[in-house]
Design a protein around this motif. Structure first.
Motif, PDB file in Angstrom:
ATOM      1  N   VAL A  59       0.662  -0.940   0.019  1.00 61.76           N
ATOM      2  CA  VAL A  59      -0.201  -0.167  -0.133  1.00 61.76           C
ATOM      3  C   VAL A  59       0.984   0.798   0.150  1.00 61.76           C
ATOM      4  O   VAL A  59       1.697   1.192   0.422  1.00 61.76           O
ATOM      5  N   PRO A  60       0.669   2.278  -0.781  1.00 61.43           N
ATOM      6  CA  PRO A  60      -0.029   2.031  -2.282  1.00 61.43           C
ATOM      7  C   PRO A  60       0.267   1.252  -3.466  1.00 61.43           C
ATOM      8  O   PRO A  60       1.888   0.989  -2.913  1.00 61.43           O
ATOM      9  N   LYS A  61      -0.178   0.315  -3.857  1.00 62.34           N
ATOM     10  CA  LYS A  61      -0.047  -1.007  -5.448  1.00 62.34           C
ATOM     11  C   LYS A  61       1.414   0.339  -5.822  1.00 62.34           C
ATOM     12  O   LYS A  61       0.724   0.757  -6.453  1.00 62.34           O
ATOM     13  N   LYS A  62       1.738  -0.554  -6.538  1.00 62.63           N
ATOM     14  CA  LYS A  62       3.360  -0.652  -7.683  1.00 62.63           C
ATOM     15  C   LYS A  62       2.990  -1.209  -8.658  1.00 62.63           C
ATOM     16  O   LYS A  62       2.790  -2.477  -8.374  1.00 62.63           O
ATOM     17  N   GLY A  63       3.414  -0.604  -9.801  1.00 61.00           N
ATOM     18  CA  GLY A  63       3.297  -0.920 -10.646  1.00 61.00           C
ATOM     19  C   GLY A  63       4.465  -1.568 -11.682  1.00 61.00           C
ATOM     20  O   GLY A  63       4.803  -1.141 -12.370  1.00 61.00           O
ATOM     21  N   GLU A  64       4.887  -2.823 -10.738  1.00 59.41           N
ATOM     22  CA  GLU A  64       6.376  -3.049 -11.465  1.00 59.41           C
ATOM     23  C   GLU A  64       5.783  -4.629 -11.792  1.00 59.41           C
ATOM     24  O   GLU A  64       5.051  -5.034 -11.511  1.00 59.41           O
ATOM     25  N   TYR A  65       7.157  -5.004 -12.489  1.00 55.48           N
ATOM     26  CA  TYR A  65       6.252  -6.150 -13.752  1.00 55.48           C
ATOM     27  C   TYR A  65       7.973  -6.643 -13.785  1.00 55.48           C
ATOM     28  O   TYR A  65       9.056  -6.184 -14.065  1.00 55.48           O
ATOM     29  N   ASN A  66       7.742  -8.107 -13.998  1.00 59.12           N
ATOM     30  CA  ASN A  66       9.180  -9.059 -14.103  1.00 59.12           C
ATOM     31  C   ASN A  66       8.869 -10.097 -15.849  1.00 59.12           C
ATOM     32  O   ASN A  66       8.114  -9.960 -15.912  1.00 59.12           O
ATOM     33  N   VAL A  67      10.214 -10.237 -16.048  1.00 61.18           N
ATOM     34  CA  VAL A  67      10.263 -10.488 -17.560  1.00 61.18           C
ATOM     35  C   VAL A  67       9.862 -12.524 -16.933  1.00 61.18           C
ATOM     36  O   VAL A  67       9.663 -12.657 -16.231  1.00 61.18           O
ATOM     37  N   TYR A  68       8.571 -12.754 -18.206  1.00 60.76           N
ATOM     38  CA  TYR A  68       7.489 -13.980 -17.789  1.00 60.76           C
ATOM     39  C   TYR A  68       8.362 -14.828 -18.261  1.00 60.76           C
ATOM     40  O   TYR A  68       8.255 -15.972 -18.373  1.00 60.76           O
ATOM     41  N   SER A  69       8.013 -14.526 -20.082  1.00 64.00           N
ATOM     42  CA  SER A  69       8.455 -15.173 -20.987  1.00 64.00           C
ATOM     43  C   SER A  69       9.147 -14.340 -22.530  1.00 64.00           C
ATOM     44  O   SER A  69       8.121 -13.533 -22.587  1.00 64.00           O
ATOM     45  N   THR A  70       9.964 -15.057 -23.212  1.00 60.35           N
ATOM     46  CA  THR A  70      10.400 -14.869 -24.079  1.00 60.35           C
ATOM     47  C   THR A  70      10.206 -15.479 -25.620  1.00 60.35           C
ATOM     48  O   THR A  70      10.927 -16.599 -25.198  1.00 60.35           O
ATOM     49  N   PHE A  71       9.924 -15.460 -26.362  1.00 56.57           N
ATOM     50  CA  PHE A  71      10.181 -16.162 -28.184  1.00 56.57           C
ATOM     51  C   PHE A  71      10.347 -15.407 -28.836  1.00 56.57           C
ATOM     52  O   PHE A  71      10.045 -14.566 -28.877  1.00 56.57           O
ATOM     53  N   GLN A  72      10.537 -16.175 -29.775  1.00 56.13           N
ATOM     54  CA  GLN A  72      10.817 -15.841 -30.972  1.00 56.13           C
ATOM     55  C   GLN A  72       9.366 -15.792 -32.474  1.00 56.13           C
ATOM     56  O   GLN A  72       9.749 -17.156 -32.318  1.00 56.13           O
ATOM     57  N   SER A  73       9.267 -14.401 -32.472  1.00 55.86           N
ATOM     58  CA  SER A  73       7.563 -15.075 -32.776  1.00 55.86           C
ATOM     59  C   SER A  73       7.939 -14.653 -33.893  1.00 55.86           C
ATOM     60  O   SER A  73       7.231 -16.398 -34.899  1.00 55.86           O
ATOM     61  N   HIS A  74       8.276 -14.280 -35.015  1.00 54.91           N
ATOM     62  CA  HIS A  74       8.693 -14.458 -36.542  1.00 54.91           C
ATOM     63  C   HIS A  74       9.890 -14.482 -36.746  1.00 54.91           C
ATOM     64  O   HIS A  74      10.788 -13.755 -36.263  1.00 54.91           O
ATOM     65  N   GLU A  75      10.329 -14.681 -37.874  1.00 57.91           N
ATOM     66  CA  GLU A  75      11.751 -15.292 -38.709  1.00 57.91           C
ATOM     67  C   GLU A  75      11.906 -14.504 -40.267  1.00 57.91           C
ATOM     68  O   GLU A  75      10.898 -14.423 -40.322  1.00 57.91           O
ATOM     69  N   PRO A  76      12.845 -13.701 -40.237  1.00 56.79           N
ATOM     70  CA  PRO A  76      12.794 -13.381 -41.796  1.00 56.79           C
ATOM     71  C   PRO A  76      12.811 -14.243 -42.676  1.00 56.79           C
ATOM     72  O   PRO A  76      12.696 -15.692 -42.866  1.00 56.79           O
ATOM     73  N   GLU A  77      11.768 -13.917 -43.748  1.00 54.34           N
ATOM     74  CA  GLU A  77      11.360 -14.732 -44.678  1.00 54.34           C
ATOM     75  C   GLU A  77      11.760 -14.068 -46.403  1.00 54.34           C
ATOM     76  O   GLU A  77      11.661 -13.014 -46.383  1.00 54.34           O
ATOM     77  N   PHE A  78      11.437 -14.677 -47.200  1.00 55.77           N
ATOM     78  CA  PHE A  78      12.108 -14.065 -48.803  1.00 55.77           C
ATOM     79  C   PHE A  78      10.963 -14.683 -49.687  1.00 55.77           C
ATOM     80  O   PHE A  78      10.487 -15.715 -49.615  1.00 55.77           O
ATOM     81  N   ASP A  79      10.174 -13.848 -50.164  1.00 58.48           N
ATOM     82  CA  ASP A  79       9.245 -14.019 -51.480  1.00 58.48           C
ATOM     83  C   ASP A  79       9.702 -13.802 -52.510  1.00 58.48           C
ATOM     84  O   ASP A  79      10.499 -12.680 -53.383  1.00 58.48           O
ATOM     85  N   TYR A  80       9.985 -15.515 -53.066  1.00 59.38           N
ATOM     86  CA  TYR A  80      11.158 -15.045 -54.442  1.00 59.38           C
ATOM     87  C   TYR A  80      10.220 -14.920 -55.975  1.00 59.38           C
ATOM     88  O   TYR A  80      11.002 -14.594 -56.958  1.00 59.38           O
ATOM     89  N   LEU A  81       8.968 -15.344 -55.589  1.00 56.67           N
ATOM     90  CA  LEU A  81       8.215 -14.727 -56.691  1.00 56.67           C
ATOM     91  C   LEU A  81       8.168 -12.884 -57.064  1.00 56.67           C
ATOM     92  O   LEU A  81       8.371 -12.508 -58.035  1.00 56.67           O
ATOM     93  N   LYS A  82       8.157 -12.166 -56.084  1.00 55.74           N
ATOM     94  CA  LYS A  82       8.188 -10.850 -56.115  1.00 55.74           C
ATOM     95  C   LYS A  82       9.836  -9.691 -55.248  1.00 55.74           C
ATOM     96  O   LYS A  82      10.317  -9.425 -55.475  1.00 55.74           O
ATOM     97  N   SER A  83      10.750 -11.342 -55.468  1.00 62.20           N
ATOM     98  CA  SER A  83      12.278 -10.611 -55.022  1.00 62.20           C
ATOM     99  C   SER A  83      12.335 -10.004 -53.887  1.00 62.20           C
ATOM    100  O   SER A  83      12.589  -8.846 -53.994  1.00 62.20           O
ATOM    101  N   LEU A  84      11.321  -9.713 -52.740  1.00 62.69           N
ATOM    102  CA  LEU A  84      10.942  -8.894 -51.770  1.00 62.69           C
ATOM    103  C   LEU A  84      10.948  -9.642 -50.775  1.00 62.69           C
ATOM    104  O   LEU A  84      11.367 -11.471 -50.115  1.00 62.69           O
TER     105      LEU A  84
END
Length: 456
Positions: free
Chosen positions: A63-88
């Motif tokens: 009291v009073p409340k505090k706004g404190e956060y700890n790391v809960y989870s970390t993960f790789q969501s997306h990887e770099p890709e290549f669109d060969y049809l559009k060369s992008l």
């Protein structure tokens, strides 16, 4: 600062991420989002990673409340890709994160880069099973000839593990870059928007989506505007809004037609012909649109300010809040260094009484709505507006009130004001989030996540 017209005193709570000057591009935060009860806070970065922070249990009990956060989870969501049809090359950068409402012990969230949306399940495991008949403790298969007795597996306590696993991958539906995803209030469907189209998805179906808005002209040379943001209504599952680069917002009703090319309402402020300039169309482009939690109001952010609209009145905004009007004289140089194309986001407080958005020099603005009317709303005046800074100086003074910052619009400046010419345009606050129930805010500044709360 405190007590000035009902103004809240904000204090530094935490900063996440290294404060060193040497920062890689992949570490830059690209989105911030609280979940529905505020217990979790997720960030996405340009390296395709998602970091989830969990509210510290002890910070809620004190009291009073505090706004404190700890790391809960970390993960790789997306990887770099290549669109060969559009060369992008397709960047791994996370454009948006949206939480699903919790239905069981696990948490679910949607994350997207330019092309692919993923549904992630985040779950805890604090038990392990031992005593298998067909495999050893390490997981290797046992020789059946050596199994001489039947064992009953037992469940034992183990160290807590948080696992993130992709449950659905929604791909190949967007030709252009995805700029928005928004969950419907039915918690079964969601929309995804790119420059020219908005698609409707079902969370259980990955191989098909329904195109509900398509503004692509038959001849691309006739293209006059693009979609910049889209969001579902918080309670009416048939309504959604989308904004455009021409400064308009369209409200669509999916009950009217399967293809919502004809809007139900068009929100647009008439342009002052005397104020028109070369930059008018650029600075009127809406970079973000957010419906209030009550569903009655809608906030839009253009380059220089915020506007609040009443969904029952299309002709003009009911409130207007200048964010950095002092930059109007600098538009030419901002155009040359491309800052004029920066896309600032905005957010509502949980009670819809305050608004927040970012600016330059590490500054972010908080506006308190005065009796439902800001400047320009029938002559009403807002109770307070505040400019704060997410900086290392704030991090060096934990739990101390933040000092209000002011920028001098003219060459003559007061002692506590900062000259417009001294602003650092590389330190831009594009992404902010507000706790759904408490006065806790999260502000992304390059690779750092600053967490502030009201007076301790």
């Amino acid at each position: 600062m405190a007590g000035n017209g009902g103004e809240t005193t904000w204090c530094f709570s935490q900063v996440k991420g290294t404060l060193e000057d040497d920062v890689t591009e992949a570490d830059l935060i690209s989105c911030v989002e609280f979940n529905h009860d505020g217990e979790l806070l997720a960030t996405g970065d340009k390296g395709g990673r998602v970091v989830i922070f969990q509210r510290d249990p002890a910070s809620k009990q004190c009291v009073p409340k505090k706004g404190e956060y700890n790391v809960y989870s970390t993960f790789q969501s997306h990887e770099p890709e290549f669109d060969y049809l559009k060369s992008l090359e397709i960047e791994e950068k996370i454009n948006k994160i949206r939480w699903l409402k919790r239905k069981n012990q696990a948490h679910f969230l949607l994350s997207t880069n330019d092309k692919t949306i993923k549904l992630w399940k985040v779950s805890e495991r604090d038990k392990r099973v031992t005593g298998y008949n067909t495999r050893e403790e390490g997981g290797r298969p046992r020789d059946p000839a050596r199994v001489t007795q039947l064992r009953v597996p037992t469940v034992l306590p183990a160290d807590l593990m948080v696992e993130a696993s992709p449950r659905r991958i929604f791909a190949n539906a967007h030709t252009y870059h995805i700029n928005s995803i928004s969950l419907n209030s039915d918690q079964e469907t969601y929309l995804s928007a790119d420059d020219l189209r908005i698609n409707l998805w079902h969370l259980e179906i990955t191989d098909q989506s329904f195109n509900i808005v398509d503004i692509k002209p038959a001849n691309m040379e006739e293209l006059t505007e693009v979609i910049t943001a889209a969001e579902f209504h918080p309670t009416e599952c048939n309504l959604f809004v989308y904004s455009s680069s021409k400064g308009t917002i369209r409200l669509c009703d999916m009950r009217a037609a399967a293809l919502c090319d004809r809007h139900a309402k068009l929100f647009e402020e008439p342009e002052d012909p005397h104020a028109r300039s070369f930059f008018s169309e650029i600075i009127s482009s809406i970079s973000d649109v957010k419906l209030s939690n009550s569903g009655r109001y809608m906030m839009s952010r253009d380059y220089l300010g915020l506007k609040v609209w009443d969904l029952r009145m299309e002709t003009k905004p009911v409130e207007t809040y200048p964010v950095h009007e002092y930059l109007r004289s600098k538009l030419c140089s901002l155009y040359e260094n491309d800052c004029i194309f920066d896309k600032f986001e905005c957010c509502w407080s949980g009670d819809d009484q305050r608004l927040m958005t970012g600016s330059y020099n590490g500054f972010f603005r908080i506006f308190e709505r005065g009796g439902g009317g800001g400047a320009g709303a029938g002559g009403a005046t807002r109770r307070s507006e505040l400019t704060l800074e997410a900086s290392r100086d704030a991090a060096a003074r934990p739990r101390q009130p933040l000092r209000a910052r002011r920028v001098a619009a003219t060459a003559k400046r007061k002692k506590d004001e900062i000259s417009v010419d001294c602003l650092d345009f590389n330190k831009k606050i594009l992404h902010t989030a507000w706790h759904p129930h408490e006065s806790i805010i999260a502000v992304a500044a390059t690779n750092n996540l600053f967490i502030f709360q009201d007076k301790f």
